[in-house]
Design a protein around this motif. Sequence first.
Motif, PDB file in Angstrom:
ATOM      1  N   SER A  68      49.126  36.563  41.019  1.00  0.00           N
ATOM      2  CA  SER A  68      49.183  37.678  41.963  1.00  0.00           C
ATOM      3  C   SER A  68      48.267  38.785  41.462  1.00  0.00           C
ATOM      4  N   THR A 104      39.012  24.145  45.190  1.00  0.00           N
ATOM      5  CA  THR A 104      38.137  25.178  44.629  1.00  0.00           C
ATOM      6  C   THR A 104      36.822  24.570  44.154  1.00  0.00           C
ATOM      7  N   SER A 150      41.980  26.682  51.700  1.00  0.00           N
ATOM      8  CA  SER A 150      42.940  26.298  50.663  1.00  0.00           C
ATOM      9  C   SER A 150      42.877  27.336  49.556  1.00  0.00           C
ATOM     10  N   PRO A 151      43.918  28.129  49.386  1.00  0.00           N
ATOM     11  CA  PRO A 151      43.841  29.224  48.427  1.00  0.00           C
ATOM     12  C   PRO A 151      44.068  28.817  46.978  1.00  0.00           C
ATOM     13  N   ASP A 152      44.590  27.608  46.736  1.00  0.00           N
ATOM     14  CA  ASP A 152      44.990  27.255  45.377  1.00  0.00           C
ATOM     15  C   ASP A 152      43.791  26.910  44.497  1.00  0.00           C
ATOM     16  N   PHE A 201      48.007  33.287  44.885  1.00  0.00           N
ATOM     17  CA  PHE A 201      47.825  31.880  45.202  1.00  0.00           C
ATOM     18  C   PHE A 201      48.311  31.017  44.047  1.00  0.00           C
ATOM     19  N   PRO A 202      48.587  29.715  44.314  1.00  0.00           N
ATOM     20  CA  PRO A 202      49.049  28.815  43.254  1.00  0.00           C
ATOM     21  C   PRO A 202      47.911  28.405  42.330  1.00  0.00           C
ATOM     22  N   ARG A 226      52.867  24.016  38.050  1.00  0.00           N
ATOM     23  CA  ARG A 226      52.273  25.068  38.876  1.00  0.00           C
ATOM     24  C   ARG A 226      52.638  26.461  38.359  1.00  0.00           C
ATOM     25  N   LYS A 235      39.721  34.706  42.696  1.00  0.00           N
ATOM     26  CA  LYS A 235      39.448  33.401  42.095  1.00  0.00           C
ATOM     27  C   LYS A 235      38.546  33.534  40.874  1.00  0.00           C
ATOM     28  N   HIS A 239      51.747  30.749  39.466  1.00  0.00           N
ATOM     29  CA  HIS A 239      51.292  31.579  40.576  1.00  0.00           C
ATOM     30  C   HIS A 239      50.555  32.784  40.015  1.00  0.00           C
ATOM     31  N   ASP A 243      46.315  38.981  48.342  1.00  0.00           N
ATOM     32  CA  ASP A 243      47.284  37.892  48.289  1.00  0.00           C
ATOM     33  C   ASP A 243      47.130  37.073  47.017  1.00  0.00           C
TER      34      ASP A 243
END
Length: 287
Positions: free
Chosen positions: A97, A38, A56-58, A104-105, A93, A14, A95, A102
């Motif tokens: 990587s 976030t 919440s990964p986004d 996330f969006p 959106r 992040k 993505h 992992d």
Amino acid sequence: MTVISLKTPLPPGKQAVLTVMDRVARRTNLQYFVVGATARDILMYHLHGFPLNRASPDIDFAMAIESWPAFEALRTGLLGEPGFRLDGKIVHRLHYSPAAGDGFPVDLVPFGGVEVSPSQVAWPPDMAIVMNVAGYAEALDSAVTVRIADRCEIRVASIPGLVMTKLIAWLDRGQSNPKDAVDFRYLLENYATAGNADRLYGEELPLLAACDYAFERAGPRLLGMDIASIASARSRQQLAHILADPELHDRLVMHMLRGGVHSGEPVAAIESRLVEFRIGLLDWPGP
């Protein structure tokens, strides 16, 4: 300008995305800020040390955009950075990587010059997808500056700005998704102790006294008052509609009860906090 330093560092993935976004936004001369989950995690966990409420990964970014070509320039700039790719279905959106771990969006929410009517954005080319962006301009104006790394400072929605945008987002999608209501409850319950205790014992002592010195009442009332101090008339009207409409109010309470650490808490406790929140929001005297 006050710059806030975090007590707990952000996860590397992040932090990388936030750093890239800041660099690309500066290069394209756009104002942006972090919203959504976030922003919640930055303010509540990384700054104030509260437990994480909901995984919440986004990452959600909101940006003041004058035209769709300016939005496309930002998106193209991000896609030129390592790890970013388009979403095949959702137009706003991307993505991300990372090299390890992992992905996330990453959601991009434009507002400002691209609005087809006040607080409404319709996505090209067919303009079939319409998004309510009420509250975003005020949330940008009231955002806080957070240092996330050496030589990287980003704008993050304040808690009042975050709650305002989350409640309006819930109004748009609340029938099917309770996540914004769950976050509202979490922020409502913890606002008094999320950096506001000194205010309540200081300049806002009359508010605390009016709540019989109970933080569980004073926090929601203070949050409502702080939102009223930044919200436009249009945004306040939408928030007031949620609280006044019996069907919306009942659905909001039902969704708020789906989350939080106090499972089994009586509905009366939620209703009590909403009463105090409404007093702060709607009875605030205004400028």
